[in-house]
Design a protein around this motif. Sequence first.
Motif, PDB file in Angstrom:
ATOM      1  N   GLU A   1       0.849  -1.315   0.066  1.00  0.00           N
ATOM      2  CA  GLU A   1       0.031  -0.064   0.198  1.00  0.00           C
ATOM      3  C   GLU A   1       0.796   1.195   0.131  1.00  0.00           C
ATOM      4  O   GLU A   1       0.598   2.162   1.000  1.00  0.00           O
TER       5      GLU A   1
ATOM      6  N   PRO B   1       1.584   4.566  -1.098  1.00  0.00           N
ATOM      7  CA  PRO B   1       0.638   5.687  -1.733  1.00  0.00           C
ATOM      8  C   PRO B   1       1.556   6.451  -2.953  1.00  0.00           C
ATOM      9  O   PRO B   1       2.506   7.184  -2.966  1.00  0.00           O
TER      10      PRO B   1
ATOM     11  N   LYS C   1      -3.210  10.473  -3.252  1.00  0.00           N
ATOM     12  CA  LYS C   1      -4.370  10.399  -2.001  1.00  0.00           C
ATOM     13  C   LYS C   1      -5.175   9.290  -2.346  1.00  0.00           C
ATOM     14  O   LYS C   1      -5.890   8.514  -1.446  1.00  0.00           O
ATOM     15  N   TRP C   2      -5.291   9.017  -3.644  1.00  0.00           N
ATOM     16  CA  TRP C   2      -6.443   8.010  -4.055  1.00  0.00           C
ATOM     17  C   TRP C   2      -6.100   6.653  -4.742  1.00  0.00           C
ATOM     18  O   TRP C   2      -6.610   5.779  -5.251  1.00  0.00           O
TER      19      TRP C   2
ATOM     20  N   THR D   1      -2.919   3.706  -4.718  1.00  0.00           N
ATOM     21  CA  THR D   1      -1.847   2.954  -3.750  1.00  0.00           C
ATOM     22  C   THR D   1      -1.194   1.767  -4.670  1.00  0.00           C
ATOM     23  O   THR D   1      -2.177   1.224  -5.600  1.00  0.00           O
TER      24      THR D   1
END
Length: 386
Positions: free
Chosen positions: A317, A319, A322-323, A325
Amino acid sequence: VPVEKEINFTQKDKSWTRRFIGDDVYQFSETEINMDSRILASSANLNFTHTFNPQLAREVTVNADYYYHDSNDDNLTNIYSRTARSNDMSENSRHIVTDRDINIYSVKADYQSVIFNRYMLEAGAKWALSRTYNVTDHDEKATTMSFDNKFNYSEHVTAAYASFSGQFGPKVAAKFGVRAEYTASKGDWMSIGEVTKDSYLDFFPTAYIGYNTEKARLSLSYTRRINRPSYSQLNPTPVFIDADNYIVGNPELKPQYMDALQAIGGFGQHLQVVLMYAYSGGVVSQSPVFLEDGSEAFKWSNFGSISQPAAVVSVTELPFTKWLTWTANGTFAYAINKDKSTGYKQSAPVAQVYTCLTATLPKDWKIQLDLTAMTNVKQAYFKIHP
């Protein structure tokens, strides 16, 4: 008491066999398989827990379990075959019905307590008994061979373990333990007039030490494990997979043992690297056996050993925005397969990669894209395509 029923049908154009002499086909076969399976299963459990001292987490837990399994497999196989010089198909019908009853009983007790105000002591014992009764009836037009089979198989396992764990400093944690298991088994293979008995005592140590800082997590561990043969792998009743080929169990099959040494490094929140070495002895695997009539049997047996150094790199995960990963891991190993009894050896590098992109959308929706790839794998006598 749940009852599970399953019906499978394989069309004859989906299951076929070609026999060759050199590069020339001399026989064609097609197989139509009708399989009707029924399973009746039930289980029961009794559990008792008593806490002596909540502050020291001192408690004892006792469990008693029972499991019953009753199944029936009804396999009707129609075989259509012809020679290369003929268009006339000959037909053979093979009907195999198998009934089996399995009873498993087990009782175990576990004790734990904090000692010296900072360490955890755990200990326990377990006894388990499994009993299997199997009856197979075989009826076939085109052979005088009989695969009728009847056997009783029982296995007792008595085990005890103890482990000691705790913090040995502000950054160091460790755990050490050992489990002892005594196994006694008996197989009464009534159809072939044989009785097999086996008993063995094994010890399985475990050791772990970890070192944690704010930026890194490091650990080193060693484990030894056992993989006992399943009932189907011990069962000498053949299971046909097409007109001529079948899988058959081996009453003399022994357990498989594995030793593993593993070092793990975790860096930050997203990166982990694993270095490991695993050695498996007496590997439970299928061995191809070619018969005089041209058919092939895959018999469960103990292959010599498989040793495998490996490295695993994982990103979890990470990043990008922000949306969005990214998760990925790659396994890179080198497998060495040896069987000293036959002089057989094969080895090859192995790689497997997995990657995943996850996009978080409004209103708790997500879109995920996954990709998995694997190279050739050489395991025991088999080569698995990528």
